[in-house]
Design a protein around this motif. Structure first.
Motif, mmCIF file in Angstrom:
data_model
loop_
_atom_site.group_PDB
_atom_site.id
_atom_site.type_symbol
_atom_site.label_atom_id
_atom_site.label_comp_id
_atom_site.label_asym_id
_atom_site.label_seq_id
_atom_site.Cartn_x
_atom_site.Cartn_y
_atom_site.Cartn_z
ATOM 1 N N ILE A 17 77.140 60.536 -5.265
ATOM 2 C CA ILE A 17 76.348 59.377 -4.834
ATOM 3 C C ILE A 17 75.563 58.801 -6.003
ATOM 4 O O ILE A 17 75.502 57.581 -6.193
ATOM 5 N N GLU A 20 77.876 56.823 -8.224
ATOM 6 C CA GLU A 20 78.297 55.542 -7.635
ATOM 7 C C GLU A 20 77.209 54.480 -7.731
ATOM 8 O O GLU A 20 77.496 53.295 -7.896
ATOM 9 N N GLN A 21 75.937 54.888 -7.613
ATOM 10 C CA GLN A 21 74.854 53.895 -7.599
ATOM 11 C C GLN A 21 74.293 53.611 -8.988
ATOM 12 O O GLN A 21 73.499 52.679 -9.150
ATOM 13 N N GLU A 22 74.724 54.395 -10.007
ATOM 14 C CA GLU A 22 74.189 54.191 -11.348
ATOM 15 C C GLU A 22 74.756 52.918 -11.980
ATOM 16 O O GLU A 22 75.984 52.742 -12.033
ATOM 17 N N GLU A 23 73.878 52.041 -12.459
ATOM 18 C CA GLU A 23 74.322 50.755 -13.026
ATOM 19 C C GLU A 23 74.734 50.881 -14.484
ATOM 20 O O GLU A 23 75.595 50.141 -14.959
ATOM 21 N N ARG A 28 76.683 56.579 -16.006
ATOM 22 C CA ARG A 28 77.541 56.828 -14.844
ATOM 23 C C ARG A 28 78.685 57.773 -15.224
ATOM 24 O O ARG A 28 79.022 58.700 -14.478
#
Length: 300
Positions: A17, A20-23, A28
């Protein structure tokens, strides 16, 4: 990460998770590599140690202690608090330095422009009037003539000097001499000392409260001190502790840390609450940094 673990999500799913949310693309990729290593049987700390740019020794040692003690979610919460306080302290340092550096740079640029472009106009005017100019005026005119003739060489010399000082600061002897000089600067030196003490206490408190061995904690703390003199002092304390001595005695012998810090560390050792005492010292000195920065701004 801490909140998801506390809610009962499996470690690999938490990492998935987070990835997936790391910009940030690079971060990432690192999170996904850590997740992949954990899936293959590696511990979280060992997986993170493969990426020292993202996860330093302080982080990985605390993660290892959290895994060993079964309190990984609590350790992550402590890490997040530590990082937030560290970021705030760094912001205070930057705010203390940005204003004076900006003023000095602008002042230097203005003086260069005056000497290079303005003074020659007055010099020709003075020459037309005849008579002998006052000594200080002759000095200014001479400086203007020198800058006009050798501007390129002066600019190259300044750049070379800055580069040489930075290169020298990267050497152990240069770092000690420059950092010792910084600590002696009026107002600025006291501020830097308070910042170093706050960072030392906050880091060591976080490590010891998380179960990291004191020798490892002192070594990590020394490397995050940000000042060669403070680093040498902490490593000297570590050597004494390794020989069976307390922390407070060697800490006093370094002559680097204020007496109040030494006394409170001594009380913390005697009562078995060293981590709590260090946290209180860190809180106090972080407030002192706030006050010192505000006073420095008024002084400037």
């Amino acid at each position: 990460f801490s909140v998801m673990l506390d809610a009962g999500l499996p470690l690999v799913q938490c990492l998935e998770i987070l990835g997936e949310q790391e910009e940030n693309r690079r971060f990432r990729e690192i999170i996904n590599q850590v997740r992949s290593d954990v899936e293959q049987g590696s511990s979280l700390a060992d997986a993170m140690r493969k990426h020292p740019v993202a996860f330093n020794n302080l982080y990985t040692n605390m993660i290892a202690a959290g895994e060993a003690g079964g309190i990984l979610d609590i350790i992550l919460q402590r890490l997040s608090t530590y990082i937030e306080k560290a970021v705030k302290l760094n912001a205070q340092v930057k705010s203390a330095l940005v204003y004076p550096v900006t003023v000095i740079v602008i002042a230097v640029l203005v003086v260069i422009v005056i000497l290079w472009k303005v003074i020659p106009v007055f010099a020709s005017l003075f020459a037309g009037l005849g008579g002998e100019l006052p000594f200080l005026t002759r000095v200014v005119v001479g400086a203007s003539n020198f800058l006009g003739r050798y501007f390129i060489f002066v600019a190259i010399g300044v750049v070379a000097l800055v580069y040489a000082v930075r290169a020298w600061h990267k050497t152990p002897s240069g770092a000690r001499i420059i950092d010792a000089g910084l600590l002696r600067i009026p107002a600025i030196g006291m501020l830097l000392r308070k910042i170093a003490v706050a960072r030392f206490c906050r880091t060591l408190s976080t490590l010891t409260s998380s179960g990291v061995p004191i020798l490892d904690g002192l070594e990590i703390t020394a490397k995050t001190a940000g000042n060669a003199i403070i680093e040498d002092a902490v490593m000297a304390v570590r050597k004494n502790v390794e020989e069976g001595k307390t922390i407070s005695g060697p800490l006093a012998e370094t002559k680097v840390f204020p007496p109040m810090v030494v006394q409170m560390v001594n009380v913390g050792e005697q009562t078995g609450a060293l981590d709590q005492m260090l946290a209180k010292i860190a809180d106090f000195y972080e407030e002192e940094v706030d006050t010192a920065v505000a006073g420095l701004m008024k002084l400037l």
